[in-house]
Design a protein around this motif. Sequence first.
Motif, mmCIF file in Angstrom:
data_model
loop_
_atom_site.group_PDB
_atom_site.id
_atom_site.type_symbol
_atom_site.label_atom_id
_atom_site.label_comp_id
_atom_site.label_asym_id
_atom_site.label_seq_id
_atom_site.Cartn_x
_atom_site.Cartn_y
_atom_site.Cartn_z
ATOM 1 N N GLU A 166 29.857 27.632 40.709
ATOM 2 C CA GLU A 166 29.171 28.381 41.769
ATOM 3 C C GLU A 166 28.455 29.579 41.149
ATOM 4 O O GLU A 166 29.100 30.536 40.707
ATOM 5 C CB GLU A 166 30.172 28.843 42.825
ATOM 6 N N ILE A 167 27.135 29.537 41.133
ATOM 7 C CA ILE A 167 26.360 30.540 40.413
ATOM 8 C C ILE A 167 26.616 31.966 40.912
ATOM 9 O O ILE A 167 26.865 32.867 40.098
ATOM 10 C CB ILE A 167 24.859 30.185 40.449
ATOM 11 N N PRO A 168 26.561 32.260 42.221
ATOM 12 C CA PRO A 168 26.804 33.658 42.644
ATOM 13 C C PRO A 168 28.182 34.172 42.237
ATOM 14 O O PRO A 168 28.318 35.311 41.784
ATOM 15 C CB PRO A 168 26.655 33.588 44.166
ATOM 16 N N LEU A 169 29.196 33.331 42.392
ATOM 17 C CA LEU A 169 30.562 33.731 42.030
ATOM 18 C C LEU A 169 30.664 34.000 40.527
ATOM 19 O O LEU A 169 31.241 35.005 40.096
ATOM 20 C CB LEU A 169 31.539 32.634 42.435
ATOM 21 N N ASP A 177 21.435 36.757 34.222
ATOM 22 C CA ASP A 177 21.045 35.784 35.248
ATOM 23 C C ASP A 177 20.704 34.442 34.611
ATOM 24 O O ASP A 177 21.123 33.378 35.092
ATOM 25 C CB ASP A 177 19.841 36.298 36.046
ATOM 26 N N GLU A 194 22.772 30.697 34.858
ATOM 27 C CA GLU A 194 22.056 29.473 35.201
ATOM 28 C C GLU A 194 22.294 28.401 34.140
ATOM 29 O O GLU A 194 22.489 27.222 34.459
ATOM 30 C CB GLU A 194 20.555 29.765 35.319
ATOM 31 N N ARG A 238 28.217 34.693 38.477
ATOM 32 C CA ARG A 238 27.402 35.852 38.087
ATOM 33 C C ARG A 238 28.205 37.140 38.263
ATOM 34 O O ARG A 238 28.151 38.057 37.425
ATOM 35 C CB ARG A 238 26.113 35.909 38.931
ATOM 36 N N GLU A 239 28.970 37.196 39.338
ATOM 37 C CA GLU A 239 29.834 38.356 39.568
ATOM 38 C C GLU A 239 30.922 38.430 38.499
ATOM 39 O O GLU A 239 31.216 39.510 37.961
ATOM 40 C CB GLU A 239 30.469 38.263 40.959
#
Length: 369
Positions: free
Chosen positions: A298-301, A284, A288, A303-304
Amino acid sequence: MVPMNRRKFLGRASAAVGATLLLKACASPSDPSPSADSSAPDAAADSSTESAPSELFPIRFTLDWAIQGVHAPLGVAIAKGYFEDEGLDVQFERGQGSADSITKVAAGAFDMGFGDINSLMEFNITNPDTPVKAIAIYYNQSPMSIMSLEETGITEPAMLEGKILGIPAGSATRRMLPLFAQTAGFDLDQVEVPAIESRLQQTLLLTKEIDAIAPFTISALPNLNAEGYPPDKLNIFRYADYGLDFYGNAVLARQDVLEANPEQMSAFLRALTKGLQDTLANPDEAVEIMAQFDELYEIPLERERLQIAIDTLFLSPEVEANGFGAVDPTRFEKTIGQVVEAFELPTTPKPEDVFDDRFLPELGDRQLM
């Protein structure tokens, strides 16, 4: 050295053309990146007021693709000062694919980069005067795959016959496709394989203008998931699951750079290994940190995307035994033979002509698990 916030980083970064963003760990006024726009105010201010100590050794590094979560180990090593601690001034740019990054390293536009080790074998045989070598395996498995939407009903590779499989021209997955067809047991002559643009792969698949694509898993899976197609709504054939146990991307450098700068090459891998260890310990945080280097990130993308890499590319029983960056000699020799067959190469390279392990950290320092 604490991670830079987005505003501070963007204020210091050199301007670049289009979507290409020059990333700096420590700017070196004596060796600006060839892609930096020296006329930009921010670039001028950066080189005149916030330059790094002159004794830092400059390294220009090219990524294999756009800035993504999978590149977090590099960004973490920059943000936390691991490269600077090793006496290095590392600058990096986005890439345009493995073949492109290998070519740029060979041409001297960059000192080092990420690139597919299988494509590297072909490059060295066809360009013997500018040899490039891998000095650390970045992906222990290749992310090559073929994907289709679940509703197409292509549940096994043989069902690709009579279908349209779109693949970008020159991509590693396209070059390996004849060997994949052979090991997976289908007639490639019965498959229509048009050359498509990389950026249109998922769009053409979702609009059903083509039946299947052959992307890297880390590239396609997060994007398709965002469009409502998680893995359980896709048919995925990983090359590795059909006898093609390739290594993937590696850290690359030109032979003359390795010979002239052995201490710096070792220092680079020590810092990158620390960045990878931190990334695995706290993904995580790593995602960041990478967001500071690209305002479109894009952080969520990502991270996946990073998690897919952790689960399928960075970690494996082999990595547990041998640590980050190394190769298993038996597996590597088999891979070389498969690549020679797939690319129809006129000669078979020796393992030492492709991979040089002299610069890897000691085993205890490169353990990841």
